[in-house]
Design a protein around this motif. Structure first.
Motif, PDB file in Angstrom:
ATOM      1  N   LEU A   1       0.868  -0.779  -0.097  1.00  0.00           N
ATOM      2  CA  LEU A   1       0.531   0.229   0.603  1.00  0.00           C
ATOM      3  C   LEU A   1       1.231   1.423  -0.318  1.00  0.00           C
ATOM      4  O   LEU A   1       2.525   1.160   0.156  1.00  0.00           O
ATOM      5  CB  LEU A   1      -0.658  -0.230   1.462  1.00  0.00           C
ATOM      6  CG  LEU A   1      -1.654  -0.895   1.567  1.00  0.00           C
ATOM      7  CD1 LEU A   1      -2.385  -0.956   3.207  1.00  0.00           C
ATOM      8  CD2 LEU A   1      -3.041  -1.430   0.484  1.00  0.00           C
ATOM      9  N   ASP A   2       0.227   3.325  -0.599  1.00  0.00           N
ATOM     10  CA  ASP A   2       0.947   3.324  -0.289  1.00  0.00           C
ATOM     11  C   ASP A   2       0.621   4.156   0.926  1.00  0.00           C
ATOM     12  O   ASP A   2      -1.002   4.314   1.097  1.00  0.00           O
ATOM     13  CB  ASP A   2       0.417   5.049  -1.371  1.00  0.00           C
ATOM     14  CG  ASP A   2       0.963   5.832  -0.970  1.00  0.00           C
ATOM     15  OD1 ASP A   2       1.155   6.422   0.231  1.00  0.00           O
ATOM     16  OD2 ASP A   2       1.278   7.023  -2.205  1.00  0.00           O
ATOM     17  N   VAL A   3       1.102   4.062   2.179  1.00  0.00           N
ATOM     18  CA  VAL A   3       0.480   4.009   3.684  1.00  0.00           C
ATOM     19  C   VAL A   3      -0.028   5.190   3.699  1.00  0.00           C
ATOM     20  O   VAL A   3      -0.917   5.768   4.400  1.00  0.00           O
ATOM     21  CB  VAL A   3       2.192   4.310   4.409  1.00  0.00           C
ATOM     22  CG1 VAL A   3       2.979   5.650   4.200  1.00  0.00           C
ATOM     23  CG2 VAL A   3       1.330   4.332   6.363  1.00  0.00           C
ATOM     24  N   LYS A   4      -0.193   6.429   2.903  1.00  0.00           N
ATOM     25  CA  LYS A   4      -0.412   7.713   3.019  1.00  0.00           C
ATOM     26  C   LYS A   4      -2.042   7.878   2.542  1.00  0.00           C
ATOM     27  O   LYS A   4      -2.989   8.305   3.055  1.00  0.00           O
ATOM     28  CB  LYS A   4       0.257   8.920   1.953  1.00  0.00           C
ATOM     29  CG  LYS A   4       0.351  10.300   1.927  1.00  0.00           C
ATOM     30  CD  LYS A   4       0.563  11.414   1.939  1.00  0.00           C
ATOM     31  CE  LYS A   4       0.667  12.306   2.151  1.00  0.00           C
ATOM     32  NZ  LYS A   4       1.314  14.037   0.764  1.00  0.00           N
ATOM     33  N   ALA A   5      -1.560   6.578   1.098  1.00  0.00           N
ATOM     34  CA  ALA A   5      -3.673   6.693   0.685  1.00  0.00           C
ATOM     35  C   ALA A   5      -4.382   5.452   1.044  1.00  0.00           C
ATOM     36  O   ALA A   5      -5.649   5.157   1.655  1.00  0.00           O
ATOM     37  CB  ALA A   5      -3.483   5.978  -0.626  1.00  0.00           C
TER      38      ALA A   5
END
Ligand SMILES: Nc1nc2c(ncn2[C@@H]2O[C@H](COP(=O)(O)OP(=O)(O)O)[C@@H](O)[C@H]2O)c(=O)[nH]1
Ligand SMILES: [Mg+2]
Length: 195
Positions: free
Chosen positions: A117-121
């Protein structure tokens, strides 16, 4: 299984049933939305800059790519990225179908599934679907919350908590394919290769 990676090379790209699936080599499957840093993560883990092509033009690969690790001790399997906005609905559907086929029906010996995952998203709908399918088929799962360099520690812990909750308490590891130290990389490899 292996932990120290001595060699990594491209074996083959497949779009459906293929003899490589039946050669008995355990597979580590890397799945995730387009542009989350899946290729960068694989390159970071094998300590190579360019084993897997990375790009700022996401969504180019539509095959399932097999990389032999330590002369076929295992394969790292790079699945096509999903959710790329600029693809047609038909292309999106065929990619999602290919991923689901691999995880559900190919009978690939999946030793571990790594959901990136993109941790921000955070988690998207198809990520949730992935978690559900992996659980249903008893594929051991680790979630890598990548691009950790983009958040401060406070934002990070809030995101990690939200991801863990959405993933029904799966193992979640924060990582940065861009800034990971050898120690952080080895820690992630240990988690990937543990039973
Ligand atoms: N800041 C940051 N950027 C990253 C990280 N990992 C990948 N990227 C960037 O994200 C973009 C997509 O990476 P890529 O590996 O091609 O993603 P993929 O489509 O999931 O295979 C590229 O511009 C990478 O340089 C990371 O950990 N931190
Ligand atoms: Mg990629």
């Amino acid at each position: 299984m292996t932990m120290k990676i001595a060699s990594a090379e491209f074996s083959r790209g497949i779009k459906g049933t293929d003899a490589i699936l039946a050669d008995g080599v355990p597979e580590v499957a890397f799945v995730g939305r387009s542009n989350v840093g899946k290729s960068s993560l694989i390159n970071s883990l094998v300590n190579r800059k360019d084993l897997v092509k990375t790009s700022n033009l996401p969504g180019k690969t539509t095959e399932i790519n097999f990389f032999s690790i330590n002369n076929k001790k295992c394969y790292f399997v790079d699945l096509p990225g999903y959710g790329y906005a600029k693809r047609s609905p038909k292309e999106k559907e065929s990619i999602e179908k290919l991923i689901l086929w691999y995880l559900m029906y190919s009978e690939a010996p999946i030793a571990k599934a790594v959901l990136i995952l993109d941790v921000k998203a955070g988690m998207t709908d198809f990520d949730r679907e992935m978690v559900r399918v992996l659980r249903e088929h008893d594929h051991p799962l680790v979630i890598v919350a990548n691009k950790a360099d983009k958040l401060n520690q406070k934002e990070m812990s809030a995101q990690l908590r939200a991801i863990k909750e959405a993933a029904h308490e799966a193992v979640v590891v924060q990582y940065s394919a861009t800034t990971a130290t050898h120690k952080e990389r080895d820690a992630l490899l240990r988690i990937i290769f543990e039973d």
